[in-house]
Enzyme design. Structure first.
Site, PDB file in Angstrom:
ATOM      1  N   HIS A  78       0.832  -1.213   0.000  1.00 47.45           N
ATOM      2  CA  HIS A  78       0.000   0.000   0.000  1.00 47.45           C
ATOM      3  C   HIS A  78       0.866   1.262   0.000  1.00 47.45           C
ATOM      4  O   HIS A  78       0.564   2.235  -0.697  1.00 47.45           O
ATOM      5  CB  HIS A  78      -0.949   0.013   1.200  1.00 47.45           C
ATOM      6  CG  HIS A  78      -1.860  -1.177   1.246  1.00 47.45           C
ATOM      7  ND1 HIS A  78      -2.533  -1.559   2.388  1.00 47.45           N
ATOM      8  CD2 HIS A  78      -2.207  -2.083   0.283  1.00 47.45           C
ATOM      9  CE1 HIS A  78      -3.248  -2.651   2.124  1.00 47.45           C
ATOM     10  NE2 HIS A  78      -3.057  -2.985   0.864  1.00 47.45           N
ATOM     11  N   HIS A 237      -9.228  -2.010  -5.044  1.00 48.18           N
ATOM     12  CA  HIS A 237      -8.135  -2.315  -4.123  1.00 48.18           C
ATOM     13  C   HIS A 237      -7.141  -3.267  -4.776  1.00 48.18           C
ATOM     14  O   HIS A 237      -5.933  -3.166  -4.537  1.00 48.18           O
ATOM     15  CB  HIS A 237      -8.616  -2.905  -2.792  1.00 48.18           C
ATOM     16  CG  HIS A 237      -7.470  -3.085  -1.851  1.00 48.18           C
ATOM     17  ND1 HIS A 237      -6.909  -2.031  -1.156  1.00 48.18           N
ATOM     18  CD2 HIS A 237      -6.704  -4.163  -1.572  1.00 48.18           C
ATOM     19  CE1 HIS A 237      -5.860  -2.468  -0.481  1.00 48.18           C
ATOM     20  NE2 HIS A 237      -5.723  -3.760  -0.710  1.00 48.18           N
ATOM     21  N   ASP A 241      -3.193  -2.649  -5.058  1.00 44.81           N
ATOM     22  CA  ASP A 241      -2.163  -3.638  -4.714  1.00 44.81           C
ATOM     23  C   ASP A 241      -1.210  -3.862  -5.880  1.00 44.81           C
ATOM     24  O   ASP A 241       0.011  -3.919  -5.709  1.00 44.81           O
ATOM     25  CB  ASP A 241      -2.810  -4.983  -4.362  1.00 44.81           C
ATOM     26  CG  ASP A 241      -3.259  -5.074  -2.913  1.00 44.81           C
ATOM     27  OD1 ASP A 241      -2.851  -4.230  -2.094  1.00 44.81           O
ATOM     28  OD2 ASP A 241      -4.017  -6.010  -2.600  1.00 44.81           O
ATOM     29  N   HIS A 264      -0.622 -11.163  -4.885  1.00 42.76           N
ATOM     30  CA  HIS A 264       0.759 -10.704  -4.742  1.00 42.76           C
ATOM     31  C   HIS A 264       1.753 -11.686  -5.360  1.00 42.76           C
ATOM     32  O   HIS A 264       2.750 -11.272  -5.942  1.00 42.76           O
ATOM     33  CB  HIS A 264       1.092 -10.494  -3.263  1.00 42.76           C
ATOM     34  CG  HIS A 264       0.220  -9.473  -2.610  1.00 42.76           C
ATOM     35  ND1 HIS A 264       0.169  -8.163  -3.026  1.00 42.76           N
ATOM     36  CD2 HIS A 264      -0.652  -9.562  -1.579  1.00 42.76           C
ATOM     37  CE1 HIS A 264      -0.688  -7.497  -2.274  1.00 42.76           C
ATOM     38  NE2 HIS A 264      -1.202  -8.321  -1.391  1.00 42.76           N
TER      39      HIS A 264
END
EC number: 3.5.1.108
Length: 303
Positions: A78, A237, A241, A264
């Protein structure tokens, strides 16, 4: 020319770690030309530095974790997203624990900190990686890919078999030549499912997680009293990311990133694949701001 940027002043904040639930002290400091973004564990003696580079990612479970030997800093994405969105090339990020504070679960508080510190242009050209050829990584039905594009664009799709997601926009394409990162992306919060949070807590994780720093979904509904900040906050979001994870290239991107159900781990895999494929990208700078396909918020506005 488009110049490199750092912070005008240092700035401090305090928050809690998402996983430990412990207080974390955060200091953002200016850094010299070509220093990049460097995370520094100041609770260790001597302090340990971890450059924010894709090859230093050692764990992608629940967040992106940078490692140097057995020293870790987790939940960097973030803050990295805020750095990317405001075009900060060089900064030292000091933390007093092994994770960046979660703040409100978005990049918004970090954007505020950087803008409060002020943005300083440096007398050296900003470097960009320009995508020249398509690079794709797949994992089952998950996919992440880079495509040539004269600008910076992120397309993301998510898919959850859950009542809250029915009838909601589950994909987003954000072209940053016409969309403000600060207004449209930075405030999107991380989200989680109540049953997963309970399981993770039983394993000693997400001790700092709460309705103050995440959108929490139970079997049927969003539990946060104030609801969502954007109608498509969930997918936004994921875009946030991805921008943070992609900034681990060490430079800004000129190209398009398309992802479906990526997290991720896959974000990092496709970065590593891109770095290996030296024919698929080139490093560029711009002498004239007017000719550049990307522009950034003017430093004067961010004092």
């Amino acid at each position: 020319m488009i110049k490199q940027r750092t912070l005008k002043n240092e700035i401090r904040a305090t928050g809690v770690g998402l996983h430990t639930g412990q207080k974390v002290y955060l200091t953002l400091r200016p850094a010299p030309i070509d220093a990049g973004i460097v995370f520094r564990r100041v609770d260790l003696s001597p302090a340990v530095d971890i450059p924010a580079h894709a090859e230093n990612v050692g764990d992608t479970t629940l967040s992106t974790t940078l490692v140097n030997g057995d020293v870790r800093v987790s939940t960097v994405e973030h803050l990295m997203s805020a750095m990317a969105g405001l075009g900060i090339d060089n900064a030292i990020v000091e933390v007093s624990a092994d994770e960046v504070p979660i703040m409100d679960g978005s990049a918004g508080p970090f954007v505020f900190l950087i803008q409060s510190a002020g943005i300083q242009e440096q007398n050296a050209p900003k470097k960009f990686i320009r995508i020249k050829k398509k690079v794709v990584v797949k994992d089952g039905e998950k996919e992440a890919a880079f495509y040539p594009f004269n600008g910076f664009k992120v397309s993301f799709g998510i898919d959850f078999d859950h009542p809250v997601f029915k009838g909601r926009k589950l994909d987003a394409t954000i072209d940053f030549s016409s969309t403000s990162f600060v207004k449209e992306i930075s405030r999107a919060r991380t989200f989680g499912f109540m049953h997963e949070i309970e399981y993770l807590r039983s394993k000693g994780l997400v001790k700092g997680g709460s309705l103050d720093n995440a959108v929490v979904v139970d079997k049927y509904r969003i539990m946060n009293e104030d609801g969502l900040r954007y109608d498509d906050e969930f997918v936004k979001h994921k875009v946030l990311d991805a921008i943070g994870d992609l900034y681990l290239l060490g430079t800004s991107l000129i190209g398009e990133y398309r992802a479906y159900k990526s997290g991720h781990g896959l974000n990092n895999q496709v970065l590593r694949e891109l770095m290996k494929r030296e024919d698929a990208w080139e490093l560029v700078t711009f002498d004239e701001e007017e000719t550049a396909p990307i522009s950034y918020i003017k430093p004067l506005l961010a004092v």
